[in-house]
Design an enzyme around this catalytic site. Structure first.
Site, PDB file in Angstrom:
ATOM      1  N   ARG A  43     -48.553  -6.244  82.921  1.00  0.00           N
ATOM      2  CA  ARG A  43     -49.140  -7.094  83.958  1.00  0.00           C
ATOM      3  C   ARG A  43     -50.669  -7.097  83.813  1.00  0.00           C
ATOM      4  NH1 ARG A  43     -46.262  -8.202  88.499  1.00  0.00           N
ATOM      5  NH2 ARG A  43     -47.959  -9.706  88.689  1.00  0.00           N
ATOM      6  N   ASP A  70     -33.533  -8.262  89.600  1.00  0.00           N
ATOM      7  CA  ASP A  70     -34.577  -8.151  90.630  1.00  0.00           C
ATOM      8  C   ASP A  70     -33.857  -7.841  91.947  1.00  0.00           C
ATOM      9  OD1 ASP A  70     -36.912  -8.373  92.156  1.00  0.00           O
ATOM     10  OD2 ASP A  70     -36.957 -10.573  92.123  1.00  0.00           O
ATOM     11  N   GLN A 112     -45.730 -12.514  86.549  1.00  0.00           N
ATOM     12  CA  GLN A 112     -44.700 -11.556  86.134  1.00  0.00           C
ATOM     13  C   GLN A 112     -44.075 -11.993  84.805  1.00  0.00           C
ATOM     14  OE1 GLN A 112     -43.560  -8.611  87.757  1.00  0.00           O
ATOM     15  NE2 GLN A 112     -42.588  -8.373  85.755  1.00  0.00           N
ATOM     16  N   HIS A 156     -42.999 -16.767  90.161  1.00  0.00           N
ATOM     17  CA  HIS A 156     -43.828 -15.577  89.940  1.00  0.00           C
ATOM     18  C   HIS A 156     -44.293 -15.608  88.473  1.00  0.00           C
ATOM     19  CE1 HIS A 156     -45.633 -11.825  90.503  1.00  0.00           C
ATOM     20  NE2 HIS A 156     -44.599 -11.033  90.700  1.00  0.00           N
ATOM     21  N   ARG A 171     -51.137 -14.653  96.864  1.00  0.00           N
ATOM     22  CA  ARG A 171     -49.705 -14.355  97.040  1.00  0.00           C
ATOM     23  C   ARG A 171     -49.316 -14.820  98.430  1.00  0.00           C
ATOM     24  NH1 ARG A 171     -46.277  -8.919  95.735  1.00  0.00           N
ATOM     25  NH2 ARG A 171     -46.553  -9.840  93.671  1.00  0.00           N
ATOM     26  N   CYS A 197     -38.688  -6.437  87.416  1.00  0.00           N
ATOM     27  CA  CYS A 197     -40.100  -6.666  87.767  1.00  0.00           C
ATOM     28  C   CYS A 197     -40.657  -5.559  88.643  1.00  0.00           C
ATOM     29  CB  CYS A 197     -40.236  -8.008  88.467  1.00  0.00           C
ATOM     30  SG  CYS A 197     -39.206  -8.119  89.945  1.00  0.00           S
TER      31      CYS A 197
HETATM   32  N1   CP Z   1     -43.595  -7.047  90.274  1.00  0.00           N
HETATM   33  C1   CP Z   1     -44.517  -7.241  91.241  1.00  0.00           C
HETATM   34  O1   CP Z   1     -45.041  -8.338  91.420  1.00  0.00           O
HETATM   35  O2   CP Z   1     -44.818  -6.146  91.962  1.00  0.00           O
HETATM   36  P1   CP Z   1     -45.698  -6.135  93.301  1.00  0.00           P
HETATM   37  O3   CP Z   1     -44.917  -6.886  94.345  1.00  0.00           O
HETATM   38  O4   CP Z   1     -45.876  -4.677  93.637  1.00  0.00           O
HETATM   39  O5   CP Z   1     -46.999  -6.812  93.022  1.00  0.00           O
HETATM   40  N1  NVA Z   2     -38.281 -11.480  94.208  1.00  0.00           N
HETATM   41  C1  NVA Z   2     -39.160 -10.431  94.712  1.00  0.00           C
HETATM   42  C2  NVA Z   2     -40.164 -10.092  93.673  1.00  0.00           C
HETATM   43  C3  NVA Z   2     -41.098  -8.973  94.053  1.00  0.00           C
HETATM   44  C4  NVA Z   2     -42.107  -8.689  92.972  1.00  0.00           C
HETATM   45  C5  NVA Z   2     -39.814 -10.908  95.993  1.00  0.00           C
HETATM   46  O1  NVA Z   2     -40.227 -12.072  96.076  1.00  0.00           O
HETATM   47  O2  NVA Z   2     -39.917 -10.113  96.924  1.00  0.00           O
END
Ligand code: CP
Ligand code: NVA
Length: 317
Positions: free
Chosen positions: A304, A236, A145, A142, A114, A276
């Site tokens: 997930r 989101d 997700q 993502h 990530r 999400c």
């Molecule tokens: N939806 C999601 O990716 O959650 P986290 O950021 O907690 O991993």
């Molecule tokens: N769009 C958000 C998603 C978090 C799971 C971010 O990137 O922070």
């Protein structure tokens, strides 16, 4: 002259929903449903030893509850171990990240990463030809997700052809991967965002190319128009990780894009609410919508785990 080798199936890495062929996309969803059904078998599950004796690296440069927990649990439930790779090793300061990738591939078959720049995920993947790199969220996509999102829709609807999901809010990583994934199941996607915050035009084209069974992709600036008669509304956060300095401005720009009961009422009766997570009640969504009977946010969170388990099985064999 020998014919060129056919593309690897499945692809080495999972950086984007676009990395999956149609057939692997459907296989992965079916396998997700299977591992979900088998989970109660615990150590007697047919896949309980699938990663026995292997480690999967976890490199997270941003916070994560769901993604990190579900990958850790998935690896463990497949009989493997996870290896924490501290985020400081991905900043290129101590050594080039290509060297980090080439070290890791000598020890682990896969790396879950990530990060911010999508280019960094791609750099890891191309530096290490034997390392399966999984995008656990970049600023652009993502995809993990989206796998859980489409499994959730398939569970609730059964046949997806002819359904429509409206994504209301920032045209971000989550919107991009949803747009890539849903049309492949025949689900049309409506994307509503304020001007200047839309998903890139490239994403609309890519999503339309992958659409099956008559699904379409449409963009809107008016959220009420986007949600009219749809089967699900997805949102989101307005300010993604890394954009915190823009928070106040974004709260102003996105105010009329809040998903509240009035907006839900424009959708089809019984329309699902999706997010999400994490959710900011009072910003992109009201508490009432989060807690409504039609909210499937925790089904998404649960899925997930199952979809990522299936992904590991598919990539690591
Ligand atoms: N939806 C999601 O990716 O959650 P986290 O950021 O907690 O991993
Ligand atoms: N769009 C958000 C998603 C978090 C799971 C971010 O990137 O922070």
């Amino acid at each position: 002259m020998t014919a060129p080798a056919p593309p690897a199936t499945p692809a080495k890495d999972f950086l984007s929903i676009l990395d999956l062929s149609d057939s692997d996309f459907h296989k992965l969803l079916d396998l997700s449903a299977q591992v979900k059904a088998d989970r109660h078998l615990a150590l007697r599950a047919p896949t309980a030893q699938a990663l026995k004796g292997r480690h999967v690296g976890m490199l997270f440069e941003k916070p994560s509850l769901r993604t990190r927990s579900t990958f850790e649990i998935a690896v463990h439930e497949l009989g493997g171990h996870s290896l924490d790779v501290p985020a400081q090793f991905a900043d290129g300061a101590r050594e080039p990240l290509e060297d980090v990738a080439r070290n890791l591939e000598r020890w682990v078959p896969a790396l879950v990463i990530r990060t911010y720049a999508h280019d960094k995920v791609m750099a890891f993947a191309s530096a290490a030809p034997r390392l399966h790199v999984i995008n656990a969220l970049s600023d652009q996509e993502h995809p993990c997700q989206a796998l859980a999102d489409v499994l959730t829709m398939r569970e609730h609807w059964g046949r997806c052809q002819g359904r429509t999901v409206a994504y209301v809010g920032d045209g971000n990583n989550v919107a991009t991967s949803l747009a890539h994934a849903a049309p492949r199941l025949g689900i049309s996607v409506h994307l509503a965002a304020p001007r200047g915050y839309e998903v890139p035009a490239r994403v609309v084209e890519e999503s339309a190319r992958g659409a099956r069974d008559g699904a379409t992709i449409k963009t809107f600036v008016d959220p009420r128009e986007a949600v009219s008669g749809v089967d699900a509304i997805y949102t989101d956060v307005w300010t993604s990780m890394g954009q915190e300095v823009e928070g106040a401005k974004r709260r102003r720009v996105f105010r009329s894009f809040q998903v509240n009961s009035a907006l839900m009422a424009q959708a089809a009766p019984g329309a699902l609410f999706m997010h999400c997570l994490p959710a900011h009640r009072g910003e992109e969504v009201t508490a009432e919508v989060v807690e409504a009977a039609t909210s499937v946010i925790f089904d998404q969170a649960e899925n997930r785990l199952h979809t990522q388990k299936a992904l590991l099985l598919m990539l690591l064999g």
